[in-house]
Design a protein around this motif. Structure first.
Motif, PDB file in Angstrom:
ATOM      1  N   GLY A 126      -9.391 -11.028   0.369  1.00  0.00           N
ATOM      2  CA  GLY A 126      -9.121 -11.698   1.634  1.00  0.00           C
ATOM      3  C   GLY A 126      -8.101 -10.951   2.469  1.00  0.00           C
ATOM      4  O   GLY A 126      -8.246 -10.817   3.687  1.00  0.00           O
ATOM      5  N   LYS A 127      -7.048 -10.451   1.811  1.00  0.00           N
ATOM      6  CA  LYS A 127      -6.004  -9.735   2.554  1.00  0.00           C
ATOM      7  C   LYS A 127      -6.544  -8.447   3.157  1.00  0.00           C
ATOM      8  O   LYS A 127      -6.167  -8.066   4.273  1.00  0.00           O
ATOM      9  CB  LYS A 127      -4.827  -9.440   1.624  1.00  0.00           C
ATOM     10  N   ILE A 128      -7.426  -7.764   2.444  1.00  0.00           N
ATOM     11  CA  ILE A 128      -8.024  -6.541   2.983  1.00  0.00           C
ATOM     12  C   ILE A 128      -8.774  -6.835   4.275  1.00  0.00           C
ATOM     13  O   ILE A 128      -8.664  -6.106   5.272  1.00  0.00           O
ATOM     14  CB  ILE A 128      -8.950  -5.897   1.938  1.00  0.00           C
ATOM     15  N   LEU A 129      -9.559  -7.912   4.281  1.00  0.00           N
ATOM     16  CA  LEU A 129     -10.299  -8.269   5.493  1.00  0.00           C
ATOM     17  C   LEU A 129      -9.358  -8.602   6.638  1.00  0.00           C
ATOM     18  O   LEU A 129      -9.581  -8.195   7.788  1.00  0.00           O
ATOM     19  CB  LEU A 129     -11.229  -9.445   5.212  1.00  0.00           C
ATOM     20  N   PHE A 130      -8.296  -9.353   6.350  1.00  0.00           N
ATOM     21  CA  PHE A 130      -7.327  -9.705   7.390  1.00  0.00           C
ATOM     22  C   PHE A 130      -6.657  -8.468   7.971  1.00  0.00           C
ATOM     23  O   PHE A 130      -6.544  -8.315   9.191  1.00  0.00           O
ATOM     24  CB  PHE A 130      -6.260 -10.646   6.822  1.00  0.00           C
ATOM     25  N   VAL A 131      -6.206  -7.582   7.095  1.00  0.00           N
ATOM     26  CA  VAL A 131      -5.486  -6.388   7.559  1.00  0.00           C
ATOM     27  C   VAL A 131      -6.402  -5.484   8.373  1.00  0.00           C
ATOM     28  O   VAL A 131      -5.998  -4.944   9.417  1.00  0.00           O
ATOM     29  CB  VAL A 131      -4.888  -5.643   6.353  1.00  0.00           C
ATOM     30  N   ARG A 132      -7.636  -5.316   7.946  1.00  0.00           N
ATOM     31  CA  ARG A 132      -8.561  -4.442   8.670  1.00  0.00           C
ATOM     32  C   ARG A 132      -9.006  -5.068   9.994  1.00  0.00           C
ATOM     33  O   ARG A 132      -9.291  -4.340  10.956  1.00  0.00           O
ATOM     34  CB  ARG A 132      -9.773  -4.127   7.806  1.00  0.00           C
ATOM     35  N   HIS A 133      -9.085  -6.389  10.042  1.00  0.00           N
ATOM     36  CA  HIS A 133      -9.519  -7.062  11.266  1.00  0.00           C
ATOM     37  C   HIS A 133      -8.392  -7.115  12.300  1.00  0.00           C
ATOM     38  O   HIS A 133      -8.577  -6.704  13.447  1.00  0.00           O
ATOM     39  CB  HIS A 133      -9.989  -8.482  10.932  1.00  0.00           C
ATOM     40  N   PHE A 134      -7.212  -7.607  11.882  1.00  0.00           N
ATOM     41  CA  PHE A 134      -6.105  -7.788  12.821  1.00  0.00           C
ATOM     42  C   PHE A 134      -5.223  -6.550  12.935  1.00  0.00           C
ATOM     43  O   PHE A 134      -4.431  -6.436  13.869  1.00  0.00           O
ATOM     44  CB  PHE A 134      -5.244  -8.979  12.394  1.00  0.00           C
ATOM     45  N   ARG A 135      -5.311  -5.624  11.964  1.00  0.00           N
ATOM     46  CA  ARG A 135      -4.487  -4.417  11.933  1.00  0.00           C
ATOM     47  C   ARG A 135      -3.000  -4.769  12.021  1.00  0.00           C
ATOM     48  O   ARG A 135      -2.228  -4.155  12.773  1.00  0.00           O
ATOM     49  CB  ARG A 135      -4.903  -3.443  13.040  1.00  0.00           C
ATOM     50  N   GLU A 136      -2.633  -5.779  11.235  1.00  0.00           N
ATOM     51  CA  GLU A 136      -1.258  -6.259  11.154  1.00  0.00           C
ATOM     52  C   GLU A 136      -0.922  -6.526   9.690  1.00  0.00           C
ATOM     53  O   GLU A 136      -1.817  -6.808   8.885  1.00  0.00           O
ATOM     54  CB  GLU A 136      -1.090  -7.567  11.954  1.00  0.00           C
ATOM     55  N   PRO A 137       0.368  -6.470   9.324  1.00  0.00           N
ATOM     56  CA  PRO A 137       0.757  -6.918   7.983  1.00  0.00           C
ATOM     57  C   PRO A 137       0.530  -8.422   7.854  1.00  0.00           C
ATOM     58  O   PRO A 137       0.916  -9.197   8.737  1.00  0.00           O
ATOM     59  CB  PRO A 137       2.251  -6.551   7.900  1.00  0.00           C
ATOM     60  N   ILE A 138      -0.100  -8.839   6.775  1.00  0.00           N
ATOM     61  CA  ILE A 138      -0.470 -10.241   6.599  1.00  0.00           C
ATOM     62  C   ILE A 138       0.341 -10.830   5.442  1.00  0.00           C
ATOM     63  O   ILE A 138       0.233 -10.360   4.304  1.00  0.00           O
ATOM     64  CB  ILE A 138      -1.973 -10.391   6.309  1.00  0.00           C
ATOM     65  N   PRO A 139       1.157 -11.845   5.704  1.00  0.00           N
ATOM     66  CA  PRO A 139       1.894 -12.488   4.610  1.00  0.00           C
ATOM     67  C   PRO A 139       0.953 -13.361   3.780  1.00  0.00           C
ATOM     68  O   PRO A 139       0.396 -14.345   4.278  1.00  0.00           O
ATOM     69  CB  PRO A 139       2.956 -13.325   5.338  1.00  0.00           C
ATOM     70  N   LEU A 140       0.773 -13.004   2.538  1.00  0.00           N
ATOM     71  CA  LEU A 140      -0.165 -13.721   1.670  1.00  0.00           C
ATOM     72  C   LEU A 140       0.326 -13.597   0.236  1.00  0.00           C
ATOM     73  O   LEU A 140       0.635 -12.496  -0.223  1.00  0.00           O
ATOM     74  CB  LEU A 140      -1.566 -13.129   1.809  1.00  0.00           C
ATOM     75  N   GLN A 141       0.403 -14.721  -0.460  1.00  0.00           N
ATOM     76  CA  GLN A 141       0.828 -14.719  -1.845  1.00  0.00           C
ATOM     77  C   GLN A 141      -0.267 -15.321  -2.730  1.00  0.00           C
ATOM     78  O   GLN A 141      -1.247 -15.885  -2.221  1.00  0.00           O
ATOM     79  CB  GLN A 141       2.130 -15.510  -2.020  1.00  0.00           C
ATOM     80  N   THR A 142      -0.093 -15.206  -4.034  1.00  0.00           N
ATOM     81  CA  THR A 142      -1.088 -15.709  -4.970  1.00  0.00           C
ATOM     82  C   THR A 142      -0.394 -16.194  -6.233  1.00  0.00           C
ATOM     83  O   THR A 142       0.684 -15.690  -6.595  1.00  0.00           O
ATOM     84  CB  THR A 142      -2.113 -14.620  -5.324  1.00  0.00           C
ATOM     85  N   THR A 143      -1.003 -17.156  -6.894  1.00  0.00           N
ATOM     86  CA  THR A 143      -0.485 -17.589  -8.195  1.00  0.00           C
ATOM     87  C   THR A 143      -0.841 -16.599  -9.287  1.00  0.00           C
ATOM     88  O   THR A 143      -0.274 -16.638 -10.372  1.00  0.00           O
ATOM     89  CB  THR A 143      -1.038 -18.977  -8.553  1.00  0.00           C
ATOM     90  N   ALA A 144      -1.795 -15.715  -9.032  1.00  0.00           N
ATOM     91  CA  ALA A 144      -2.139 -14.607  -9.933  1.00  0.00           C
ATOM     92  C   ALA A 144      -2.423 -15.089 -11.354  1.00  0.00           C
ATOM     93  O   ALA A 144      -1.861 -14.587 -12.326  1.00  0.00           O
ATOM     94  CB  ALA A 144      -1.024 -13.566  -9.941  1.00  0.00           C
ATOM     95  N   ILE A 145      -3.317 -16.041 -11.498  1.00  0.00           N
ATOM     96  CA  ILE A 145      -3.646 -16.525 -12.835  1.00  0.00           C
ATOM     97  C   ILE A 145      -4.451 -15.465 -13.583  1.00  0.00           C
ATOM     98  O   ILE A 145      -5.187 -14.676 -12.982  1.00  0.00           O
ATOM     99  CB  ILE A 145      -4.418 -17.859 -12.780  1.00  0.00           C
ATOM    100  N   ASP A 146      -4.297 -15.430 -14.890  1.00  0.00           N
ATOM    101  CA  ASP A 146      -5.006 -14.473 -15.723  1.00  0.00           C
ATOM    102  C   ASP A 146      -6.050 -15.194 -16.564  1.00  0.00           C
ATOM    103  O   ASP A 146      -6.285 -16.402 -16.390  1.00  0.00           O
ATOM    104  CB  ASP A 146      -4.037 -13.692 -16.606  1.00  0.00           C
ATOM    105  N   GLN A 147      -6.678 -14.489 -17.503  1.00  0.00           N
ATOM    106  CA  GLN A 147      -7.767 -15.082 -18.264  1.00  0.00           C
ATOM    107  C   GLN A 147      -7.276 -16.203 -19.182  1.00  0.00           C
ATOM    108  O   GLN A 147      -8.014 -17.154 -19.456  1.00  0.00           O
ATOM    109  CB  GLN A 147      -8.498 -14.007 -19.084  1.00  0.00           C
ATOM    110  N   VAL A 148      -6.017 -16.108 -19.619  1.00  0.00           N
ATOM    111  CA  VAL A 148      -5.494 -17.156 -20.498  1.00  0.00           C
ATOM    112  C   VAL A 148      -5.258 -18.447 -19.728  1.00  0.00           C
ATOM    113  O   VAL A 148      -5.691 -19.534 -20.128  1.00  0.00           O
ATOM    114  CB  VAL A 148      -4.196 -16.683 -21.185  1.00  0.00           C
ATOM    115  N   SER A 149      -4.555 -18.335 -18.583  1.00  0.00           N
ATOM    116  CA  SER A 149      -4.273 -19.532 -17.792  1.00  0.00           C
ATOM    117  C   SER A 149      -5.532 -20.106 -17.167  1.00  0.00           C
ATOM    118  O   SER A 149      -5.600 -21.309 -16.879  1.00  0.00           O
ATOM    119  CB  SER A 149      -3.244 -19.209 -16.701  1.00  0.00           C
TER     120      SER A 149
END
Length: 465
Positions: free
Chosen positions: A48-71
């Motif tokens: 999602g961030k790649i699409l935002f950055v390429r579309h708006f050509r701006e730094p996009i503030p975006l975070q994630t909980t970054a769950i892994d296979q265990v969680s």
């Protein structure tokens, strides 16, 4: 009324849609000092961030909980709590949005329960609003996710008239605007200018024209959004004179706002084409109780002249369009006003507004469906996002990029499609694309027997031979 042809394929070939998770994140990016935190894996946020950055050509503030296979198997509530705690401690934002992804929805995660657990664990951050919304990327599209996030923000942060003591019309100049996802930052900026010409003050939700309009801020890099609608202004929506709702997809947020505040609303499916813009201008004149400004009347006359100039090229031309429902309906109706024909129409999702599209049928599908229909029905121009560039090449017809994402050109996010001026610019672009095909042009006949100037004589003799 077109026939709606539902999807029958077991897979998508050259997918058209952006996910509802991306749409929800975009809605949160329209608020000042906000940050979306996607509840899912790192890959869900990265795409999602790649699409935002390429579309708006701006730094996009975006975070994630970054769950892994265990969680993903054992449960991920603790990661939501820890992620929210970290963001609040480091950045103290005015708003945190927590949209879910397909992974956590498949897991069965209860995002609302996770937010309640955060509130119990970290009461020191109770002043920071956290809005969670269920947006699995296997359901809906960018348009529906954007609308769902806007509705969740309204229900969580806009107080009822009884709670806040608000009264419709108390602020005689304020007009609320619920802006659909198909409106670009350029569209929103133009819409605000139109409203201000009537002496009114627009409060746009979400306001991408202030946060993702491509300006250089005076401050250094910020991990939060810079610009956008103020979260504090959500408490004033109940005092507004009226609400403008742009896009049928925003009906649910509009219903929520009206039920909480009692402010009357005026709903528009789109703002493209002479008839649609006329209705908006008449509505603004009624709300403000003033005559239409001379500047707007001149813009209307300019559009009328452009319609006269372009109808020679656009009349009876054949278009193929793929877009989310609101944008698709607006484009088909605008083209119909010029005598053009939409011979192929594809939407990534079904929606009630598609019944108002001006075409024989709307296919719920992907870009492969658009390509097959466009080739079979002799389309002359393609209108879709940048994913359609290869489709355009294979069909051998020009492409007008519209919608999200647009990553293979600069400035697509700032293009204005609405209003008299935006419609005029669109007509010029479409007419020029038709001209590149030399449709119906009769070239002058040059006799090989006539003596031409020296610089042309050799070429003519070779051609004659």
């Amino acid at each position: 009324m077109p026939e709606i042809v539902k999807r029958k394929k077991a897979l998508s070939v050259s997918p058209l849609k952006a996910s509802s998770t991306v749409g929800a994140a975009l809605a949160f990016l329209g608020f000042n000092r906000a940050i979306p935190m996607l509840h899912g894996s790192q890959g869900c946020s990265a795409f999602g961030k790649i699409l935002f950055v390429r579309h708006f050509r701006e730094p996009i503030p975006l975070q994630t909980t970054a769950i892994d296979q265990v969680s993903a198997i054992m449960g991920s509530q603790e990661m939501v709590v820890e992620g929210l705690k970290t963001i609040c401690e480091k950045n103290a934002p005015d708003l945190i949005g927590v949209p879910t992804t397909g992974l956590t929805e498949t897991q069965g995660a209860d995002i609302q329960m996770a937010v309640r657990a955060f509130r119990q664990t970290c009461p020191q951050f109770d002043a920071i609003p956290v809005v969670a919304v269920s947006t699995p990327d296997f359901t809906g599209s960018m348009e529906s996710g954007y609308a769902e996030a806007t509705r969740a923000i309204i229900e969580a942060l806009v107080p009822t008239a009884q709670e806040a003591g608000t009264q419709p019309g108390r602020r005689r100049r304020q007009v609320n605007v619920l802006a659909g996802s198909f409106l670009t930052p350029g569209d929103l900026e133009h819409l605000k200018d139109l409203i201000e010409l009537f002496g009114l003050r627009p409060v746009v939700l979400p306001d991408l024209s202030d946060s993702l309009d491509g300006h250089l801020p005076e401050t250094d890099y910020s991990p939060l959004t810079i610009g956008g609608a103020l979260v504090s202004e959500l408490a004033t929506l109940g005092d507004a004179l009226a609400t403008l709702v742009i896009g049928a997809s925003m009906d649910a947020p509009a219903d929520a706002l009206k039920s909480r505040t009692g402010v009357p609303d005026h709903r528009f499916n789109h703002l493209m084409g002479l008839d649609a813009v006329d209705r908006l201008i008449a509505t603004l004149a009624d709300i403000a109780a003033v005559p239409v400004p001379a500047k707007i009347e001149r813009q209307r006359a300019q559009l009328q002249d452009a319609m006269v100039d372009c109808h020679f090229m656009l009349g009876m031309s054949r278009f193929a369009i793929a877009a989310d429902p609101d944008l698709l309906v607006g484009l088909t109706q605008m083209l119909a006003g010029l005598g053009a024909e939409t011979v192929a129409a594809v939407s990534p999702i079904n929606a009630p507004v598609l019944a108002q599209a001006v075409c024989e049928e709307v296919k719920i599908g992907d870009l492969e469906d658009l390509e097959l229909a466009a080739r079979a029905r002799g389309a002359e121009v393609l209108i879709t996002n940048s994913h359609g560039a290869q489709t355009s090449q294979r069909l051998g017809i020009p492409l007008l990029r519209a919608g999200f994402p647009q990553y293979d050109l600069v400035g697509g996010y700032q293009r204005t499609w609405i209003g008299y001026q935006g419609t005029r610019a669109t007509l010029f672009d479409l007419a020029n694309l038709i001209l590149t095909q030399e449709k119906g042009e009769i070239h002058p006949y040059r006799s090989p027997l006539k003596q031409w100037p020296a610089n042309e004589r050799t070429g003519d003799i070779k051609h004659a031979a």
